[in-house]
Write a protein that holds these residues in place. Structure first.
Motif, PDB file in Angstrom:
ATOM      1  N   ALA A  51       0.828  -1.398  -0.014  1.00 55.55           N
ATOM      2  CA  ALA A  51       0.032   0.022  -0.054  1.00 55.55           C
ATOM      3  C   ALA A  51       0.843   1.217   0.217  1.00 55.55           C
ATOM      4  O   ALA A  51       0.654   2.215  -0.789  1.00 55.55           O
ATOM      5  CB  ALA A  51      -1.072   0.078   1.135  1.00 55.55           C
ATOM      6  N   LEU A  52       1.877   1.335   0.808  1.00 55.48           N
ATOM      7  CA  LEU A  52       2.551   2.549   1.003  1.00 55.48           C
ATOM      8  C   LEU A  52       3.551   2.702  -0.093  1.00 55.48           C
ATOM      9  O   LEU A  52       3.948   3.839  -0.623  1.00 55.48           O
ATOM     10  CB  LEU A  52       3.213   2.505   2.380  1.00 55.48           C
ATOM     11  N   GLN A  53       4.393   1.568  -0.409  1.00 58.06           N
ATOM     12  CA  GLN A  53       5.184   1.777  -1.588  1.00 58.06           C
ATOM     13  C   GLN A  53       4.756   1.466  -2.853  1.00 58.06           C
ATOM     14  O   GLN A  53       5.281   1.493  -4.073  1.00 58.06           O
ATOM     15  CB  GLN A  53       6.335   0.566  -1.504  1.00 58.06           C
ATOM     16  N   GLY A  54       3.607   0.860  -2.945  1.00 55.52           N
ATOM     17  CA  GLY A  54       2.761   0.791  -4.416  1.00 55.52           C
ATOM     18  C   GLY A  54       3.350  -0.137  -5.141  1.00 55.52           C
ATOM     19  O   GLY A  54       3.640  -0.108  -6.352  1.00 55.52           O
ATOM     20  N   SER A  55       3.434  -1.473  -4.450  1.00 55.62           N
ATOM     21  CA  SER A  55       3.873  -2.707  -5.253  1.00 55.62           C
ATOM     22  C   SER A  55       3.088  -3.886  -4.979  1.00 55.62           C
ATOM     23  O   SER A  55       3.350  -4.758  -4.162  1.00 55.62           O
ATOM     24  CB  SER A  55       5.371  -2.897  -4.938  1.00 55.62           C
ATOM     25  N   PRO A  56       1.814  -4.331  -5.732  1.00 56.88           N
ATOM     26  CA  PRO A  56       1.149  -5.176  -5.516  1.00 56.88           C
ATOM     27  C   PRO A  56       1.501  -6.462  -5.876  1.00 56.88           C
ATOM     28  O   PRO A  56       2.514  -6.303  -6.603  1.00 56.88           O
ATOM     29  CB  PRO A  56      -0.110  -5.091  -6.759  1.00 56.88           C
ATOM     30  N   CYS A  57       1.236  -7.375  -5.270  1.00 59.05           N
ATOM     31  CA  CYS A  57       2.018  -8.775  -5.310  1.00 59.05           C
ATOM     32  C   CYS A  57       0.943  -9.975  -5.524  1.00 59.05           C
ATOM     33  O   CYS A  57      -0.165  -9.781  -5.026  1.00 59.05           O
ATOM     34  CB  CYS A  57       2.720  -9.137  -3.922  1.00 59.05           C
ATOM     35  N   THR A  58       1.435 -10.577  -6.614  1.00 55.78           N
ATOM     36  CA  THR A  58       0.470 -11.885  -6.945  1.00 55.78           C
ATOM     37  C   THR A  58       1.247 -13.121  -6.896  1.00 55.78           C
ATOM     38  O   THR A  58       2.437 -13.288  -7.411  1.00 55.78           O
ATOM     39  CB  THR A  58       0.109 -11.893  -8.671  1.00 55.78           C
ATOM     40  N   ILE A  59       0.618 -14.143  -6.352  1.00 55.30           N
ATOM     41  CA  ILE A  59       1.387 -15.586  -6.161  1.00 55.30           C
ATOM     42  C   ILE A  59       0.547 -16.694  -6.781  1.00 55.30           C
ATOM     43  O   ILE A  59      -0.638 -16.837  -6.454  1.00 55.30           O
ATOM     44  CB  ILE A  59       1.569 -15.639  -4.536  1.00 55.30           C
ATOM     45  N   GLU A  60       0.870 -17.307  -7.737  1.00 56.45           N
ATOM     46  CA  GLU A  60       0.435 -18.502  -8.277  1.00 56.45           C
ATOM     47  C   GLU A  60       0.884 -19.440  -7.723  1.00 56.45           C
ATOM     48  O   GLU A  60       2.130 -20.098  -7.859  1.00 56.45           O
ATOM     49  CB  GLU A  60       0.642 -18.539  -9.859  1.00 56.45           C
ATOM     50  N   LEU A  61       0.105 -20.157  -6.820  1.00 58.04           N
ATOM     51  CA  LEU A  61       0.676 -21.463  -5.902  1.00 58.04           C
ATOM     52  C   LEU A  61       0.693 -22.812  -6.560  1.00 58.04           C
ATOM     53  O   LEU A  61       1.618 -23.585  -6.995  1.00 58.04           O
ATOM     54  CB  LEU A  61       0.027 -21.759  -4.774  1.00 58.04           C
ATOM     55  N   SER A  62      -0.791 -23.101  -7.179  1.00 58.50           N
ATOM     56  CA  SER A  62      -0.775 -24.522  -7.842  1.00 58.50           C
ATOM     57  C   SER A  62      -2.188 -24.609  -8.441  1.00 58.50           C
ATOM     58  O   SER A  62      -2.996 -23.801  -8.191  1.00 58.50           O
ATOM     59  CB  SER A  62      -0.692 -25.683  -6.952  1.00 58.50           C
ATOM     60  N   PRO A  63      -2.197 -25.269  -9.392  1.00 58.68           N
ATOM     61  CA  PRO A  63      -3.515 -25.593 -10.322  1.00 58.68           C
ATOM     62  C   PRO A  63      -4.670 -26.391  -9.185  1.00 58.68           C
ATOM     63  O   PRO A  63      -4.118 -26.920  -8.441  1.00 58.68           O
ATOM     64  CB  PRO A  63      -3.396 -26.164 -11.511  1.00 58.68           C
ATOM     65  N   TRP A  64      -5.737 -26.053  -9.596  1.00 52.19           N
ATOM     66  CA  TRP A  64      -6.769 -26.676  -8.854  1.00 52.19           C
ATOM     67  C   TRP A  64      -7.997 -27.260  -9.404  1.00 52.19           C
ATOM     68  O   TRP A  64      -8.073 -28.558  -9.415  1.00 52.19           O
ATOM     69  CB  TRP A  64      -7.342 -25.446  -7.589  1.00 52.19           C
ATOM     70  N   PHE A  65      -8.627 -26.634 -10.140  1.00 54.68           N
ATOM     71  CA  PHE A  65      -9.659 -27.188 -10.962  1.00 54.68           C
ATOM     72  C   PHE A  65      -9.176 -26.763 -12.486  1.00 54.68           C
ATOM     73  O   PHE A  65      -9.135 -25.756 -12.875  1.00 54.68           O
ATOM     74  CB  PHE A  65     -11.166 -26.689 -11.043  1.00 54.68           C
ATOM     75  N   VAL A  66      -9.001 -27.952 -13.267  1.00 53.70           N
ATOM     76  CA  VAL A  66      -8.803 -27.514 -14.892  1.00 53.70           C
ATOM     77  C   VAL A  66      -9.491 -28.309 -15.586  1.00 53.70           C
ATOM     78  O   VAL A  66      -9.352 -29.835 -15.694  1.00 53.70           O
ATOM     79  CB  VAL A  66      -7.328 -27.803 -15.002  1.00 53.70           C
ATOM     80  N   SER A  67     -10.409 -28.080 -16.252  1.00 50.77           N
ATOM     81  CA  SER A  67     -11.188 -28.901 -16.991  1.00 50.77           C
ATOM     82  C   SER A  67     -11.855 -27.865 -18.254  1.00 50.77           C
ATOM     83  O   SER A  67     -12.799 -27.097 -18.120  1.00 50.77           O
ATOM     84  CB  SER A  67     -12.522 -29.021 -16.384  1.00 50.77           C
ATOM     85  N   GLU A  68     -11.214 -28.188 -19.381  1.00 50.35           N
ATOM     86  CA  GLU A  68     -11.385 -27.244 -20.573  1.00 50.35           C
ATOM     87  C   GLU A  68     -11.377 -25.909 -20.396  1.00 50.35           C
ATOM     88  O   GLU A  68     -10.390 -25.339 -19.855  1.00 50.35           O
ATOM     89  CB  GLU A  68     -12.837 -27.575 -21.085  1.00 50.35           C
ATOM     90  N   PHE A  69     -12.569 -25.181 -20.464  1.00 53.07           N
ATOM     91  CA  PHE A  69     -12.558 -23.656 -20.194  1.00 53.07           C
ATOM     92  C   PHE A  69     -12.486 -23.279 -18.853  1.00 53.07           C
ATOM     93  O   PHE A  69     -11.789 -22.171 -18.447  1.00 53.07           O
ATOM     94  CB  PHE A  69     -13.831 -23.001 -20.756  1.00 53.07           C
ATOM     95  N   PHE A  70     -12.848 -24.268 -18.148  1.00 55.49           N
ATOM     96  CA  PHE A  70     -12.706 -23.709 -16.540  1.00 55.49           C
ATOM     97  C   PHE A  70     -11.387 -24.078 -15.916  1.00 55.49           C
ATOM     98  O   PHE A  70     -10.770 -25.129 -15.958  1.00 55.49           O
ATOM     99  CB  PHE A  70     -13.909 -24.719 -15.767  1.00 55.49           C
ATOM    100  N   ASP A  71     -10.774 -22.990 -15.421  1.00 54.63           N
ATOM    101  CA  ASP A  71      -9.558 -23.162 -14.975  1.00 54.63           C
ATOM    102  C   ASP A  71      -9.437 -22.455 -13.818  1.00 54.63           C
ATOM    103  O   ASP A  71      -9.446 -21.128 -13.678  1.00 54.63           O
ATOM    104  CB  ASP A  71      -8.634 -22.542 -15.967  1.00 54.63           C
ATOM    105  N   ALA A  72      -9.332 -22.911 -12.672  1.00 52.10           N
ATOM    106  CA  ALA A  72      -9.045 -22.295 -11.235  1.00 52.10           C
ATOM    107  C   ALA A  72      -8.048 -22.672 -10.467  1.00 52.10           C
ATOM    108  O   ALA A  72      -7.762 -23.864 -10.515  1.00 52.10           O
ATOM    109  CB  ALA A  72     -10.503 -22.438 -10.288  1.00 52.10           C
TER     110      ALA A  72
END
Length: 673
Positions: A51-72
């Motif tokens: 928030a203060l330094q303005g650097s958002p962070c995203t972490i992709e840990l592992s696949p959960w549901f993967v079925s054709e179009f559906f990808d969570a």
């Protein structure tokens, strides 16, 4: 570091739950409290970085549901909104953990209680850090489960058990709406990932969706369904009935779930989905109107409640109404700012109420208190700070967000703005009244407590007083320190976390509204305090005589019975559902049609048929010969006339024949029984 914020409460809960009997009282307390405290310190670092330094962070840990179009996937997204919520959740949870050591110290099941508190904290963190709707729904459902476990902690109490079931069932209604909204998002956007959905929202703003065989504007339909989930979780009008009953749980539970974190999940979800709501103006209209009505309903109901915790519970519902309707006016930053401020002073009020209840041997009725200000001076001071902050007393935390909410509502110049401003201003008076009424009846009125209760009365021990002091500091200073940073003009604090269309921004206008409107909340606050003193301290008998008049009795009953919402639900929904479950589902279907059509019914039907055919066995040869002759004639006739019969008979006759056969067997079964 970011993953540790999420995992530490889970690990603390796991060890306290699985090995609590080996760790004992001190071990379970030490592990859970230290894990949540570490999570809080890491959240502070994350707040500084994101928030203060303005650097958002995203972490992709592992696949959960993967079925054709559906990808969570299991992914975590840390932006300004997330880290603000993390600070609120982990700080309040840490203080509640510390407070529980003293409050629940005599309970033999303390390790289980600490386990539930930590698992609740974990699910709440999962909810606010999710980077897709499915993971958010996982946290959403987990919070509901944890609230059920915490409300029902004293499961031998009938009322606690009933309250937990009620909370679970009412939230299921809201969760069903949220699930439909998530399905609608996937059908329109073909993904559940936040960043993709929000980026595509302006391009799909004019699309339609078919819902219940009717065509609707897609984003409006989706946003209203999402808001149904928020109505259930944030106890808005219609699905609010679970919140006051949830006070049956231990007081630390009330402070954690029903003041600071769980009930704010709906407000967080609306703020998170601001890019969708901004392109659904009709949905925003629904949000603002329902929030204002909730605010008014809860404020009027809290005025005449006599249970100490129930008054604060209705105050929570009223403040949630403020947060929701200001989000409906497209001022998400003000809503989240009030959410953060409210967490501190409402947790302070609940924990101070717990200190009073603890001192008075579990007495919660304010009419049986009074005169304890000299015996509980520290608790009285804390309760005063919390109440003054709640009513928006100048320069305390509540003042910096509550007044801004009313100012931006006034400056909206629309039907929704005028409506919310009117009800919000009236609620300021009611809020002031019931807050000061609570102080007068609990601490300052002539004592109505038994002498035996006063003998053992004691102020909060240090382990319970420390969280109260820290929350009091938050209730005094947080609003002042964070105002310019979070809702100041042109602040870059929120970055891309909240989205508002330029046409919906009225901050500049709210700075230049007439001074009368700026001072109106302050005047209402003082007027409410004077009324509370007059009716509950100075002229008690006059208030009693007013209450005993015909109109006074009707009004008092109407507000005290919560506008009869529970009665209507019980008479028209619950009772009919139970009747359906017994008379139709159980007796008619399970023990009726399904038994007849099932193996048991078919077997008994063949037995009955065999019994009736056996009566035709006369033993005389000419009887059998006549039956055989008639049968052959009938078959030949049917075969020769089949084409003619097909023209005059309908296939539906077979269905009628089947039904008549079943009913015949059913009644023959009943006669045989």
């Amino acid at each position: 570091m970011y993953l540790l914020i999420i995992l530490l409460p889970l690990l603390g809960s796991f060890f306290a739950g699985m090995f609590g009997r080996f760790l004992g009282f001190r071990g379970a307390v030490l592990i859970t409290t230290s894990s949540v405290l570490c999570s809080f310190f890491l959240s502070c670092i994350a707040f500084y970085e994101v928030a203060l330094q303005g650097s958002p962070c995203t972490i992709e840990l592992s696949p959960w549901f993967v079925s054709e179009f559906f990808d969570a996937t299991w992914g975590f997204y840390f932006d300004s909104l997330t880290v603000v919520m993390l600070i609120v959740i982990t700080s309040i949870s840490s203080l509640v953990h510390i407070y529980s050591i003293g409050y629940m110290g005599q309970d033999p099941h303390l390790p289980r209680f600490m386990c539930y508190l930590s698992i609740f904290t974990f699910f709440m963190i999962m909810l606010v850090t999710a980077d897709n709707f499915l993971q958010m729904f996982f946290g959403w459902e987990g919070v509901g489960l944890a609230s059920y476990l915490l409300i029902n902690f004293w499961f031998t109490r009938l009322q606690a058990s009933k309250a937990s079931i009620k909370a679970m069932l009412v939230n299921r209604v809201g969760d069903f709406g949220l699930a439909l909204g998530i399905m609608g998002i996937f059908s329109v956007f073909k993904t559940l990932d936040f960043s993709t959905v929000f980026a595509c929202a302006p391009y799909l703003a004019d699309t339609s969706i078919v819902f219940c065989n009717l065509e609707f504007h897609a984003l409006t339909c989706i946003c209203i369904l999402l808001f149904v989930g928020a109505v259930g979780k944030s106890a808005q009008l219609g699905l609010h009935t679970w919140l006051p009953d949830a006070m049956e749980g231990p007081t630390p539970v009330s402070a954690l779930i029903h003041a600071a974190t769980m009930v704010t999940a709906g407000v967080f979800m609306i703020a998170r989905c601001s890019p969708l709501f901004e392109y659904a103006p009709k949905a925003l209209l629904v949000v603002s109107f329902l929030g204002a009505m909730t605010c008014f309903f809860a404020a009027t109901t809290g005025v005449v409640q006599n249970d100490l915790k129930r008054v604060i519970a209705y105050s929570t519902a009223s403040q949630l109404g403020y947060m929701v309707f200001v989000c409906g006016l497209s001022h998400y930053s003000v809503g989240v700012f009030h959410l953060m401020n409210h967490a501190f002073f409402k947790a302070l009020l609940f924990l101070s109420a717990g200190s009073v209840i603890h001192a008075l041997a579990d007495e919660q009725d304010m009419r049986k208190m009074g005169g304890v200000v000299k015996l509980l001076p520290f608790t009285y001071a804390m309760m005063c700070i919390g109440s003054f902050s709640l009513v928006g007393f100048p320069f305390l935390t509540g003042f910096y967000s509550k007044d801004v909410i009313l100012e931006v509502a006034y400056a909206k110049y629309t039907i929704s703005g005028n409506f919310t401003y009117l009800l919000g201003s009236i609620c300021v008076l009611f809020t002031s009244y019931y807050s000061f009424r609570l102080l007068f009846l609990t601490f300052l009125a002539p004592t109505a407590t038994f002498k035996s209760g006063l003998k053992t009365i004691h102020d909060a021990p240090f382990i319970m007083a420390l969280p109260l002091m820290l929350l009091a500091l938050g209730s005094i200073f947080v609003g002042y320190l964070a105002r310019d940073m979070m809702i100041g003009l042109g602040t870059p604090f929120w970055s891309n976390a909240l989205f508002v269309l330029p046409k919906n921004t009225v901050f500049l206008e709210s700075e230049f509204i007439p001074q009368t409107q700026k001072f109106l909340p302050l005047i209402s606050t003082f007027f409410g305090a004077v009324l509370a003193y007059f009716f509950n301290q100075s002229q008690v008998f006059l208030s009693y005589r007013l209450k005993m008049t015909t109109l006074g009795k009707q009004l008092y009953t109407f507000f005290n019975k919560r506008w009869f919402f529970d009665k209507v639900y019980n008479d028209f929904l619950s009772e009919n559902a139970l009747k359906f479950g017994y008379l139709v589902s159980f007796k008619t279907l399970d023990k009726g049609a399904f038994e007849i059509l099932g193996p048991s019914g078919i077997a008994s039907s063949f037995v009955n048929l065999a019994y009736y055919f056996s009566r035709l066995q006369s033993g005389l040869i000419y009887h059998y010969a006549v039956v055989m002759l008639l049968g052959i004639v009938f078959l030949i006739t049917v075969i020769n006339l089949w084409e003619f019969l097909e023209l005059i008979l309908d296939n539906r006759f077979y269905f009628v024949y089947l039904l008549s056969f079943l009913f015949y067997n059913y009644y023959s079964l009943k006669k045989s029984q």
